[in-house]
Motif scaffolding. Structure first.
Motif, PDB file in Angstrom:
ATOM      1  N   ILE A   7       0.825  -1.211   0.000  1.00 49.72           N
ATOM      2  CA  ILE A   7       0.000   0.000   0.000  1.00 49.72           C
ATOM      3  C   ILE A   7       0.858   1.260   0.000  1.00 49.72           C
ATOM      4  O   ILE A   7       0.609   2.207  -0.769  1.00 49.72           O
ATOM      5  N   LEU A   8       1.879   1.316   0.835  1.00 49.27           N
ATOM      6  CA  LEU A   8       2.673   2.540   0.967  1.00 49.27           C
ATOM      7  C   LEU A   8       3.424   2.873  -0.313  1.00 49.27           C
ATOM      8  O   LEU A   8       3.441   4.029  -0.757  1.00 49.27           O
ATOM      9  N   THR A   9       4.077   1.880  -0.910  1.00 47.70           N
ATOM     10  CA  THR A   9       4.833   2.166  -2.132  1.00 47.70           C
ATOM     11  C   THR A   9       3.909   2.483  -3.298  1.00 47.70           C
ATOM     12  O   THR A   9       4.173   3.406  -4.075  1.00 47.70           O
ATOM     13  N   GLY A  10       2.832   1.722  -3.432  1.00 47.24           N
ATOM     14  CA  GLY A  10       1.905   2.001  -4.528  1.00 47.24           C
ATOM     15  C   GLY A  10       1.239   3.357  -4.380  1.00 47.24           C
ATOM     16  O   GLY A  10       1.117   4.115  -5.345  1.00 47.24           O
ATOM     17  N   ALA A  11       0.810   3.679  -3.149  1.00 47.16           N
ATOM     18  CA  ALA A  11       0.160   4.972  -2.930  1.00 47.16           C
ATOM     19  C   ALA A  11       1.128   6.129  -3.132  1.00 47.16           C
ATOM     20  O   ALA A  11       0.730   7.199  -3.611  1.00 47.16           O
ATOM     21  N   ALA A  12       2.403   5.934  -2.781  1.00 41.98           N
ATOM     22  CA  ALA A  12       3.386   7.009  -2.972  1.00 41.98           C
ATOM     23  C   ALA A  12       3.549   7.349  -4.446  1.00 41.98           C
ATOM     24  O   ALA A  12       3.610   8.533  -4.822  1.00 41.98           O
ATOM     25  N   LEU A  13       3.604   6.315  -5.293  1.00 46.37           N
ATOM     26  CA  LEU A  13       3.762   6.561  -6.725  1.00 46.37           C
ATOM     27  C   LEU A  13       2.504   7.180  -7.323  1.00 46.37           C
ATOM     28  O   LEU A  13       2.582   8.139  -8.113  1.00 46.37           O
ATOM     29  N   ILE A  14       1.340   6.664  -6.949  1.00 44.95           N
ATOM     30  CA  ILE A  14       0.092   7.207  -7.499  1.00 44.95           C
ATOM     31  C   ILE A  14      -0.126   8.632  -7.006  1.00 44.95           C
ATOM     32  O   ILE A  14      -0.608   9.503  -7.756  1.00 44.95           O
ATOM     33  N   ARG A  15       0.238   8.908  -5.758  1.00 48.05           N
ATOM     34  CA  ARG A  15       0.090  10.272  -5.225  1.00 48.05           C
ATOM     35  C   ARG A  15       0.955  11.250  -6.008  1.00 48.05           C
ATOM     36  O   ARG A  15       0.517  12.370  -6.311  1.00 48.05           O
ATOM     37  N   GLU A  16       2.177  10.867  -6.342  1.00 43.77           N
ATOM     38  CA  GLU A  16       3.038  11.755  -7.131  1.00 43.77           C
ATOM     39  C   GLU A  16       2.475  11.973  -8.533  1.00 43.77           C
ATOM     40  O   GLU A  16       2.566  13.071  -9.074  1.00 43.77           O
ATOM     41  N   ARG A  17       1.898  10.930  -9.094  1.00 46.20           N
ATOM     42  CA  ARG A  17       1.312  11.078 -10.431  1.00 46.20           C
ATOM     43  C   ARG A  17       0.099  12.000 -10.389  1.00 46.20           C
ATOM     44  O   ARG A  17      -0.091  12.833 -11.284  1.00 46.20           O
ATOM     45  N   LEU A  50       0.251  -0.148 -13.103  1.00 43.98           N
ATOM     46  CA  LEU A  50      -0.908  -0.688 -13.817  1.00 43.98           C
ATOM     47  C   LEU A  50      -2.164   0.123 -13.542  1.00 43.98           C
ATOM     48  O   LEU A  50      -3.013   0.274 -14.428  1.00 43.98           O
ATOM     49  N   ALA A  51      -2.304   0.623 -12.324  1.00 42.48           N
ATOM     50  CA  ALA A  51      -3.501   1.373 -11.933  1.00 42.48           C
ATOM     51  C   ALA A  51      -3.371   2.837 -12.322  1.00 42.48           C
ATOM     52  O   ALA A  51      -2.272   3.406 -12.287  1.00 42.48           O
ATOM     53  N   ARG A  52      -4.493   3.448 -12.668  1.00 48.00           N
ATOM     54  CA  ARG A  52      -4.496   4.862 -13.033  1.00 48.00           C
ATOM     55  C   ARG A  52      -4.948   5.753 -11.895  1.00 48.00           C
ATOM     56  O   ARG A  52      -4.832   6.977 -11.987  1.00 48.00           O
ATOM     57  N   SER A  53      -5.497   5.162 -10.841  1.00 41.74           N
ATOM     58  CA  SER A  53      -5.986   5.949  -9.712  1.00 41.74           C
ATOM     59  C   SER A  53      -5.932   5.074  -8.467  1.00 41.74           C
ATOM     60  O   SER A  53      -5.737   3.860  -8.539  1.00 41.74           O
ATOM     61  N   MET A  54      -6.156   5.699  -7.312  1.00 49.24           N
ATOM     62  CA  MET A  54      -6.158   4.963  -6.056  1.00 49.24           C
ATOM     63  C   MET A  54      -7.291   3.948  -5.979  1.00 49.24           C
ATOM     64  O   MET A  54      -7.088   2.847  -5.457  1.00 49.24           O
ATOM     65  N   PRO A  55      -8.519   4.254  -6.455  1.00 45.82           N
ATOM     66  CA  PRO A  55      -9.550   3.210  -6.444  1.00 45.82           C
ATOM     67  C   PRO A  55      -9.167   1.974  -7.245  1.00 45.82           C
ATOM     68  O   PRO A  55      -9.419   0.848  -6.809  1.00 45.82           O
ATOM     69  N   GLN A  56      -8.555   2.176  -8.412  1.00 47.08           N
ATOM     70  CA  GLN A  56      -8.104   1.022  -9.191  1.00 47.08           C
ATOM     71  C   GLN A  56      -7.007   0.256  -8.454  1.00 47.08           C
ATOM     72  O   GLN A  56      -6.982  -0.978  -8.466  1.00 47.08           O
ATOM     73  N   PHE A  57      -6.125   0.992  -7.830  1.00 43.69           N
ATOM     74  CA  PHE A  57      -5.066   0.340  -7.052  1.00 43.69           C
ATOM     75  C   PHE A  57      -5.654  -0.473  -5.906  1.00 43.69           C
ATOM     76  O   PHE A  57      -5.180  -1.563  -5.583  1.00 43.69           O
ATOM     77  N   GLY A  58      -6.706   0.053  -5.253  1.00 45.28           N
ATOM     78  CA  GLY A  58      -7.355  -0.683  -4.182  1.00 45.28           C
ATOM     79  C   GLY A  58      -7.971  -1.980  -4.669  1.00 45.28           C
ATOM     80  O   GLY A  58      -7.901  -3.014  -3.977  1.00 45.28           O
ATOM     81  N   LEU A  59      -8.564  -1.964  -5.849  1.00 52.58           N
ATOM     82  CA  LEU A  59      -9.141  -3.194  -6.400  1.00 52.58           C
ATOM     83  C   LEU A  59      -8.048  -4.217  -6.722  1.00 52.58           C
ATOM     84  O   LEU A  59      -8.204  -5.418  -6.459  1.00 52.58           O
ATOM     85  N   LEU A  60      -6.943  -3.752  -7.292  1.00 46.93           N
ATOM     86  CA  LEU A  60      -5.826  -4.656  -7.557  1.00 46.93           C
ATOM     87  C   LEU A  60      -5.266  -5.233  -6.258  1.00 46.93           C
ATOM     88  O   LEU A  60      -4.876  -6.397  -6.211  1.00 46.93           O
ATOM     89  N   LEU A  61      -5.251  -4.409  -5.219  1.00 44.35           N
ATOM     90  CA  LEU A  61      -4.731  -4.873  -3.929  1.00 44.35           C
ATOM     91  C   LEU A  61      -5.593  -5.997  -3.369  1.00 44.35           C
ATOM     92  O   LEU A  61      -5.070  -6.985  -2.830  1.00 44.35           O
ATOM     93  N   ILE A  62      -6.908  -5.870  -3.498  1.00 45.37           N
ATOM     94  CA  ILE A  62      -7.807  -6.925  -3.011  1.00 45.37           C
ATOM     95  C   ILE A  62      -7.550  -8.230  -3.757  1.00 45.37           C
ATOM     96  O   ILE A  62      -7.457  -9.309  -3.154  1.00 45.37           O
ATOM     97  N   LEU A  63      -7.435  -8.140  -5.082  1.00 43.10           N
ATOM     98  CA  LEU A  63      -7.205  -9.343  -5.885  1.00 43.10           C
ATOM     99  C   LEU A  63      -5.852  -9.978  -5.590  1.00 43.10           C
ATOM    100  O   LEU A  63      -5.673 -11.189  -5.768  1.00 43.10           O
ATOM    101  N   THR A  64      -4.911  -9.181  -5.119  1.00 50.88           N
ATOM    102  CA  THR A  64      -3.564  -9.702  -4.849  1.00 50.88           C
ATOM    103  C   THR A  64      -3.422 -10.225  -3.428  1.00 50.88           C
ATOM    104  O   THR A  64      -2.867 -11.300  -3.198  1.00 50.88           O
ATOM    105  N   MET A  65      -3.949  -9.472  -2.451  1.00 53.10           N
ATOM    106  CA  MET A  65      -3.727  -9.828  -1.057  1.00 53.10           C
ATOM    107  C   MET A  65      -4.469 -11.079  -0.640  1.00 53.10           C
ATOM    108  O   MET A  65      -3.966 -11.855   0.188  1.00 53.10           O
ATOM    109  N   ILE A  66      -5.659 -11.306  -1.160  1.00 50.92           N
ATOM    110  CA  ILE A  66      -6.443 -12.481  -0.733  1.00 50.92           C
ATOM    111  C   ILE A  66      -5.695 -13.778  -1.013  1.00 50.92           C
ATOM    112  O   ILE A  66      -5.511 -14.607  -0.112  1.00 50.92           O
TER     113      ILE A  66
END
Length: 376
Positions: free
Chosen positions: A194-204, A282-298
């Motif tokens: 979450i931290l690394t992905g959110a850091a990159l998306i936040r900068e974008r 791969l994600a264009r926004s934080m909501p998309q990143f959250g969906l990818l995170l769910i599919l990955t973490m489970i």
């Protein structure tokens, strides 16, 4: 030249730490994940019977029925509520108790006469955690009291074979020991992604990534800075939680070397932070990143061996999950923290994490370079 690259990585990493410090929601997530979430996961295991409400209808009023009533006591059950037969269905419908035990009239007389006797147990199956575990407890308690009453003494016959049970690494079978440590392992994985992905998306989203493109820094330096900065935060939080929450509040003994476990966590963080950057590209926004995170973490949490032993899974799943860093992190974490294993035992998971981390870092770097070139 090498000194300049290292200085760039260090300064960019410090920038990431300052950005995180100015994000109160992320700071709250870190504190919550490694404090309250660890404690609740350890103390609220769903398969533990604790404080189950039970009501008893004693239509017999005999010494045997009194023994059965007195056999239910805390912490597994609350003090039995003595009710009438007419209150049983209403209480079950209202959810006032999970179990309702009906002892019929002349129950003791039938038992002593050798006639068929039955006791009715009503279970509220909507409370799944208590229902499945508690029904077995109730049956065992009732049958045990009846057996002791008919034998007129509290002794059991000596079987021809004596099975000596020794529980290693957790002699009292305390579920909080397992829950607390496994939650730390799972949260290290989740928070690092979450931290690394959110850091990159936040900068974008804020446009600061364009500022980095005009600076004399390379994509490798930018990515390494995010990896070490977010990795240090998660590693420090995990170390504090391991000592304060697990060892302090939960009183869980740590058998092995915490330093060795944290060394393995560093390799694991190298892999998961790289995975977080890959997912952010791969994600264009934080909501998309959250969906990818769910599919990955489970699948990472459910199939890595932390919740269910890998030996009970299909062979295909066992082989496939060898490619996941969480499988090897769970293996070394359990070996070090539970069994006190040394590097001679866990060197294979260490090597596997280093290889997986290198592959994920390479793939993420290529993807990151491609996304930067498209922005440029």
């Amino acid at each position: 030249m090498r000194t300049r690259h290292l200085a760039n990585v260090y300064r960019l990493g410090v920038k990431e730490l300052w950005s995180l410090w100015r994000d109160p929601m992320m700071l709250f997530l870190i504190v919550y994940t490694f404090s309250f979430a660890i404690y609740t996961a350890a103390t609220a295991m769903p398969d533990t019977l604790h404080g189950a409400p039970i009501a008893i209808v004693d239509e017999d009023g005999s010494p045997l029925s009194s023994r059965i009533v007195s056999a239910f006591y805390p912490p597994q059950f609350t003090a039995p509520q003595m009710i009438s037969i007419g209150e049983m269905d209403r209480g079950m419908d209202a959810g006032r108790f999970t179990f309702a035990l009906d002892i019929p009239p002349d129950f003791q007389r039938d038992v002593l006469a050798g006639r068929s006797a039955s006791v009715q147990l009503n279970v509220d199956a909507t409370r799944m955690g208590q229902a499945f575990t508690g029904s077995g407890y109730v049956q065992q308690i009732v049958l045990g009291e009846i057996s002791e009453f008919t034998q007129h003494y509290r002794a059991s016959s000596v079987p021809p074979v004596d099975l000596a049970l020794r529980a290693r690494f957790n002699p009292a079978l305390e579920k909080s020991w397992f829950g607390g440590l496994m939650e730390i392992i799972n949260n290290v994985t989740m928070l690092s992604i979450i931290l690394t992905g959110a850091a990159l998306i936040r900068e974008r989203e804020h446009g600061t990534i364009e500022h980095l493109l005009v600076m004399p820094v390379t994509p490798t330096e930018i990515m390494l800075a995010k990896v070490w900065a977010m990795g240090v935060v998660v590693l420090l939080a995990a170390a504090i939680s391991l000592n304060v929450v697990v060892r302090g509040l939960l009183q869980v003994p740590i058998e092995g070397s915490i330093a060795l476990f944290l060394a393995g966590a560093c390799l694991h963080l190298f892999a998961t932070t790289s995975l977080g950057i890959f997912m952010a590209t791969l994600a264009r926004s934080m909501p998309q990143f959250g969906l990818l995170l769910i599919l990955t973490m489970i699948p990472l949490e459910m199939l890595s061996g932390g919740q269910t032993p890998r030996e009970s899974m299909p062979r295909f799943v066992q082989d496939l999950m060898l490619l996941a860093p969480t499988t090897h992190f769970v293996e070394l974490g359990q070996a070090i923290l539970y069994r006190g294993a040394g590097i001679s035992v866990v060197w294979k998971p260490f090597l596997a994490l280093a290889l997986i981390g290198s592959v994920l870092f390479t793939l993420s770097l290529r993807r990151f370079r491609g996304s930067i070139s498209r922005m440029a």
